[in-house]
Design a protein around this motif. Structure first.
Motif, PDB file in Angstrom:
ATOM      1  N   VAL A 129       0.856  -1.185   0.000  1.00  0.00           N
ATOM      2  CA  VAL A 129       0.000   0.000   0.000  1.00  0.00           C
ATOM      3  C   VAL A 129       0.892   1.236   0.000  1.00  0.00           C
ATOM      4  O   VAL A 129       1.934   1.264   0.658  1.00  0.00           O
ATOM      5  N   ARG A 130       0.474   2.216  -0.766  1.00  0.00           N
ATOM      6  CA  ARG A 130       1.240   3.464  -0.845  1.00  0.00           C
ATOM      7  C   ARG A 130       1.352   4.069   0.557  1.00  0.00           C
ATOM      8  O   ARG A 130       0.384   4.136   1.304  1.00  0.00           O
ATOM      9  N   GLU A 131       2.569   4.478   0.907  1.00  0.00           N
ATOM     10  CA  GLU A 131       2.833   5.022   2.248  1.00  0.00           C
ATOM     11  C   GLU A 131       1.912   6.197   2.573  1.00  0.00           C
ATOM     12  O   GLU A 131       1.489   6.365   3.713  1.00  0.00           O
ATOM     13  N   SER A 132       1.550   6.986   1.583  1.00  0.00           N
ATOM     14  CA  SER A 132       0.701   8.156   1.809  1.00  0.00           C
ATOM     15  C   SER A 132      -0.787   7.819   1.897  1.00  0.00           C
ATOM     16  O   SER A 132      -1.592   8.670   2.277  1.00  0.00           O
ATOM     17  N   ASN A 133      -1.176   6.591   1.580  1.00  0.00           N
ATOM     18  CA  ASN A 133      -2.591   6.216   1.569  1.00  0.00           C
ATOM     19  C   ASN A 133      -3.021   5.696   2.941  1.00  0.00           C
ATOM     20  O   ASN A 133      -3.196   4.506   3.152  1.00  0.00           O
ATOM     21  N   VAL A 134      -3.197   6.616   3.863  1.00  0.00           N
ATOM     22  CA  VAL A 134      -3.508   6.233   5.246  1.00  0.00           C
ATOM     23  C   VAL A 134      -4.904   5.629   5.389  1.00  0.00           C
ATOM     24  O   VAL A 134      -5.124   4.785   6.252  1.00  0.00           O
ATOM     25  N   SER A 135      -5.862   6.039   4.543  1.00  0.00           N
ATOM     26  CA  SER A 135      -7.199   5.450   4.648  1.00  0.00           C
ATOM     27  C   SER A 135      -7.167   3.972   4.253  1.00  0.00           C
ATOM     28  O   SER A 135      -7.812   3.143   4.908  1.00  0.00           O
ATOM     29  N   ALA A 136      -6.408   3.627   3.218  1.00  0.00           N
ATOM     30  CA  ALA A 136      -6.291   2.219   2.832  1.00  0.00           C
ATOM     31  C   ALA A 136      -5.566   1.428   3.923  1.00  0.00           C
ATOM     32  O   ALA A 136      -5.965   0.314   4.262  1.00  0.00           O
ATOM     33  N   GLN A 137      -4.523   2.016   4.503  1.00  0.00           N
ATOM     34  CA  GLN A 137      -3.800   1.344   5.583  1.00  0.00           C
ATOM     35  C   GLN A 137      -4.740   1.059   6.752  1.00  0.00           C
ATOM     36  O   GLN A 137      -4.680  -0.011   7.366  1.00  0.00           O
ATOM     37  N   SER A 138      -5.608   2.012   7.055  1.00  0.00           N
ATOM     38  CA  SER A 138      -6.573   1.828   8.141  1.00  0.00           C
ATOM     39  C   SER A 138      -7.525   0.673   7.828  1.00  0.00           C
ATOM     40  O   SER A 138      -7.816  -0.163   8.694  1.00  0.00           O
ATOM     41  N   LEU A 139      -8.003   0.608   6.596  1.00  0.00           N
ATOM     42  CA  LEU A 139      -8.869  -0.501   6.185  1.00  0.00           C
ATOM     43  C   LEU A 139      -8.148  -1.832   6.367  1.00  0.00           C
ATOM     44  O   LEU A 139      -8.692  -2.777   6.939  1.00  0.00           O
ATOM     45  N   TYR A 140      -6.912  -1.904   5.906  1.00  0.00           N
ATOM     46  CA  TYR A 140      -6.175  -3.159   5.986  1.00  0.00           C
ATOM     47  C   TYR A 140      -5.880  -3.545   7.436  1.00  0.00           C
ATOM     48  O   TYR A 140      -5.940  -4.724   7.791  1.00  0.00           O
ATOM     49  N   ARG A 141      -5.601  -2.579   8.285  1.00  0.00           N
ATOM     50  CA  ARG A 141      -5.396  -2.882   9.715  1.00  0.00           C
ATOM     51  C   ARG A 141      -6.667  -3.461  10.330  1.00  0.00           C
ATOM     52  O   ARG A 141      -6.605  -4.348  11.172  1.00  0.00           O
ATOM     53  N   ARG A 142      -7.805  -2.954   9.900  1.00  0.00           N
ATOM     54  CA  ARG A 142      -9.086  -3.478  10.388  1.00  0.00           C
ATOM     55  C   ARG A 142      -9.199  -4.972  10.100  1.00  0.00           C
ATOM     56  O   ARG A 142      -9.792  -5.722  10.865  1.00  0.00           O
ATOM     57  N   PHE A 143      -8.615  -5.408   8.997  1.00  0.00           N
ATOM     58  CA  PHE A 143      -8.643  -6.820   8.619  1.00  0.00           C
ATOM     59  C   PHE A 143      -7.510  -7.626   9.258  1.00  0.00           C
ATOM     60  O   PHE A 143      -7.406  -8.819   9.020  1.00  0.00           O
ATOM     61  N   GLY A 144      -6.671  -6.980  10.036  1.00  0.00           N
ATOM     62  CA  GLY A 144      -5.600  -7.688  10.728  1.00  0.00           C
ATOM     63  C   GLY A 144      -4.247  -7.609  10.059  1.00  0.00           C
ATOM     64  O   GLY A 144      -3.288  -8.252  10.507  1.00  0.00           O
TER      65      GLY A 144
END
Length: 189
Positions: A129-144
Motif C-alpha cells: 500500500v502506498r505510504e501516503s494512503n492512510v485510509s487504505a492502511q486503516s482498512l487493511y489494519r481493520r482486517f488484521g
C-alpha cells in the motif's frame, strides 16, 4: 391512469430504487473492463492497461487469480483482486470509484477476498500500500494486516510502499474478525 395503476407503478419504482441501493459483489468479467478502466485511471498514476486485465482474467480462469467487481444499480463502482502464491494470497488491487469512496465498498471487496482466500486454504494475505494512503492502511489494519517492511520507491519509482501481512487466516481469531466486520458494516464501513 387509475389510482391502483399509479400505486402499482409507485411500488415498482420503489423496488427499482431499492435494487439500485444494493451493492453486489460478483466475479470480474471482460464485459466489466470499460468501467474498471475508468476507475483504474482515476485511482492510480500508472494504471493497468486493458491488456493487463485481460491477462489477469485469463489467469483467473486457470485458478491462479481471483478478481471481483462491486456493482451498485448495475454499475461497476469498485473492484479488487488477488494472486495465489503457494500458501499466501497477495492482494493486487482494491479500487473504488471516487464518488463511492468511504461508503464501505472497499470493505465489502476485502471481505469477499478474505473469505475466498480462506476457502482456498491460504495461510496468509499480503499486499503493498502506498505510504501516503492512510485510509487504505486503516482498512487493511481493520482486517488484521500489519506492516512488515517498506519497498522504497515502489510506486512510479517515487513513492514508498508499505508491505503488510495478515497471518493465520485459517485460524478462529481471523474468522471472528471477519464476522465482526460483517456485523459492523452497516454502522461503520
Amino acid at each position: 391512469m387509475s389510482i391502483l395503476s399509479r400505486l402499482l407503478r409507485l411500488g415498482d419504482d420503489r423496488e427499482k430504487r431499492a435494487e439500485n441501493d444494493v451493492l453486489t459483489i460478483e466475479p470480474m468479467r471482460r464485459s466489466h473492463l470499460p468501467e474498471i478502466l475508468q476507475i483504474e485511471r482515476t485511482a492510480y498514476p500508472q494504471p493497468w492497461t486493458e491488456g493487463v486485465f485481460i491477462d489477469e482474467l485469463a489467469m483467473q480462469s486457470r485458478g491462479s487469480r481471483h478478481y471481483l467487481v462491486a456493482k451498485l444499480g448495475g454499475r461497476v463502482v469498485g473492484y479488487g483482486g488477488m494472486i495465489y502464491m503457494d500458501d499466501a494470497a497477495h492482494v493486487t488491487n482494491v479500487a473504488v470509484d471516487v464518488a463511492m469512496r468511504r461508503r464501505g465498498v472497499a470493505t465489502e471487496l476485502m471481505l469477499d477476498l478474505a473469505w475466498e482466500a480462506r476457502r482456498r486454504g491460504m495461510s496468509s494475505l499480503t499486499l503493498e500500500v502506498r505510504e501516503s494512503n492512510v485510509s487504505a492502511q486503516s482498512l487493511y489494519r481493520r482486517f488484521g494486516f500489519v506492516p512488515v517492511g517498506v519497498r522504497a520507491k515502489y510506486y512510479e519509482n517515487r513513492d514508498d510502499a508499505i508491505v503488510m501481512w495478515c497471518t493465520d487466516i485459517q485460524g478462529d481469531e481471523f474468522e471472528r474478525r471477519l464476522q465482526r466486520i460483517e456485523a459492523e458494516r452497516g454502522t461503520a464501513s
